[in-house]
Scaffold this motif. Structure first.
Motif, short mmCIF file in Angstrom:
data_model
loop_
_atom_site.label_atom_id
_atom_site.label_comp_id
_atom_site.label_asym_id
_atom_site.label_seq_id
_atom_site.Cartn_x
_atom_site.Cartn_y
_atom_site.Cartn_z
N UNK A 26 0.85 -1.20 0.00
CA UNK A 26 0.00 0.00 0.00
C UNK A 26 0.88 1.24 0.00
N UNK A 51 1.82 1.86 -3.44
CA UNK A 51 0.67 2.42 -4.16
C UNK A 51 0.52 3.91 -3.86
N UNK A 52 0.57 4.28 -2.58
CA UNK A 52 0.37 5.67 -2.19
C UNK A 52 1.50 6.56 -2.69
N UNK A 93 0.94 6.76 -6.74
CA UNK A 93 -0.24 7.56 -7.09
C UNK A 93 -0.09 8.97 -6.53
N UNK A 137 -0.56 12.54 -8.32
CA UNK A 137 -1.41 13.61 -7.75
C UNK A 137 -0.61 14.89 -7.60
N UNK A 179 -2.23 17.76 -9.54
CA UNK A 179 -3.11 18.54 -8.66
C UNK A 179 -2.35 19.33 -7.61
N UNK A 185 -0.81 18.64 -4.93
CA UNK A 185 -0.93 18.28 -3.51
C UNK A 185 0.06 17.18 -3.19
N UNK A 216 0.22 15.60 -0.16
CA UNK A 216 -0.24 14.85 1.02
C UNK A 216 -0.17 13.34 0.80
N UNK A 217 -0.71 12.88 -0.32
CA UNK A 217 -0.77 11.44 -0.57
C UNK A 217 0.63 10.82 -0.63
N UNK A 274 2.18 10.73 2.80
CA UNK A 274 1.52 9.64 3.55
C UNK A 274 2.15 8.30 3.18
N UNK A 332 4.28 5.72 5.57
CA UNK A 332 3.87 4.32 5.68
C UNK A 332 5.03 3.39 5.32
#
Lengths: 261, 82
Positions: A22, A25-26, A29, A33, A37, A39, A41-42, A45, A49
């Motif tokens: 995960x 993935x984060x 992606x 983002x 966009x 941002x 944050x993702x 995060x 992780x």
């Protein structure tokens, strides 16, 4: 309390492969983002992780080996194969960047002036900081070997000192390289010279940082009595990785810094 | 085990030399803790700290997955022309 009639390690169910997947993935992606966009944050995060996963996964490996005794000789053999295969894959990773460098530098295009280094590029003097960096890494190869012999001979204090010295040399290399990056008269955007230089040396620098952290974990473990004179594979893996990082630098120095200047 | 604990205060008040502080070898204690036959998997066998860290990690995992799906939805919608 033996529950198994074999010498192999059947691991407990663990959540870290999932959290690691995960995280990947984060992070990926999140990168998309960020690009589209604005941002972060993702992506951040995902990175957090990833760090949590690495910490807990490797903490569990230490528990399984040092505290639960699961790393029997056959299991250790598997770990050795694993580390060797991983380092081999990293060799191929760097091989790609060396291929790119030689592709561009052996037959320089007319756009570059038909020469290497390309027209307009002021290269770094290979006999200044890059030579010092070579000496620093070679010395760290000696100190890490000293640390290994100290561990094997049960010399606790010497092992701690030589391992700490190895890490200090690693940090010194990183510091010197950072200074060089800051002072360099060319950037990554300066044509194929800039690209090949900074991507190859940049990934190498990242591996120096990773290797230093691996050695630092080994230092902490040595201080906490985890290693015995017979069984200290975590340290050996870190030392192999460190030698690999050193060898990559020697190839970089000879190809890019020296021949390429 | 009583004699070991009686010795501890004596050790704590000993004056050490100027070299690095003397760490006690706590590996045998850790070995006892992680070999206890309590059926716990290794990732939470260390105590409540383990459970908290696991919960925090799993929360981030699930929340992060939902957040990435949110962005996937956003990215699949037509972009508003300002």
């Amino acid at each position: 309390m033996a529950h198994q009639a074999h010498a192999y390690h059947m691991v407990d169910p663990s959540p870290w492969p999932l959290t690691g997947a995960i995280a990947a993935l984060l992070m990926t992606s999140g990168l998309a983002v960020w690009f589209h966009f604005h941002s972060t944050t993702l992506m951040i995060l995902g990175t957090i992780l990833l760090l949590l996963t690495m910490f807990q996964w490797w903490r569990d490996v230490v528990r399984e080996g040092t505290f639960q005794g699961h790393h029997t000789p056959p299991v250790q053999k598997g770990l050795r194969y694993g580390m060797i295969l991983f380092i081999t894959s990293e060799v191929f990773f760097f091989l790609g960047f060396f291929w790119a460098f030689y592709h561009s530098s052996l037959a320089p295009t007319p756009e570059l002036g038909g020469c290497w280094p390309p027209t307009g590029i002021t290269t770094l003097d290979p006999f200044e900081v890059p030579l010092l960096n070579t000496a620093v890494l070679l010395a760290s190869g000696v100190t890490v070997t000293w640390a290994h012999h100290s561990i094997m001979e049960g010399e606790r204090k010497q092992a701690i000192q030589s391992l700490a010295l190895t890490i200090a040399l690693g940090f010194y290399f990183t510091f010197l390289q950072a200074m060089e990056y800051y002072e360099a008269p060319f950037t990554i955007a300066d044509g194929v010279y800039g690209s090949t230089f900074f991507v190859a040396t940049g990934f190498h620098g990242l591996h120096v940082i990773i290797g230093s952290m691996f050695l630092a974990v080994c230092l902490l473990r040595q201080i906490h009595f985890h290693f015995t004179s017979e069984h200290h594979f975590g340290f050996e893996a870190a030392a192999w990785y460190w030698h690999f990082v050193d060898v990559v630098w020697l190839f970089l120095y000879i190809s890019i810094y020296w021949w390429g200047s | 085990k009583q004699h070991l604990f009686n010795k501890l205060p004596v050790l704590a008040s000993r004056a050490f030399s100027s070299s690095a502080r003397q760490l006690k070898n706590k590996v045998p204690e850790a070995q006892k803790l992680f070999q206890e036959d309590n059926g716990l998997p290794v990732h939470i066998k260390g105590g409540t700290g383990d459970m908290m860290l696991y919960r925090a990690t799993m929360t981030l995992t699930i929340a992060g997955t939902c957040y990435s799906l949110y962005w996937l939805l956003m990215a699949s919608m037509p972009q508003k022309k300002a």
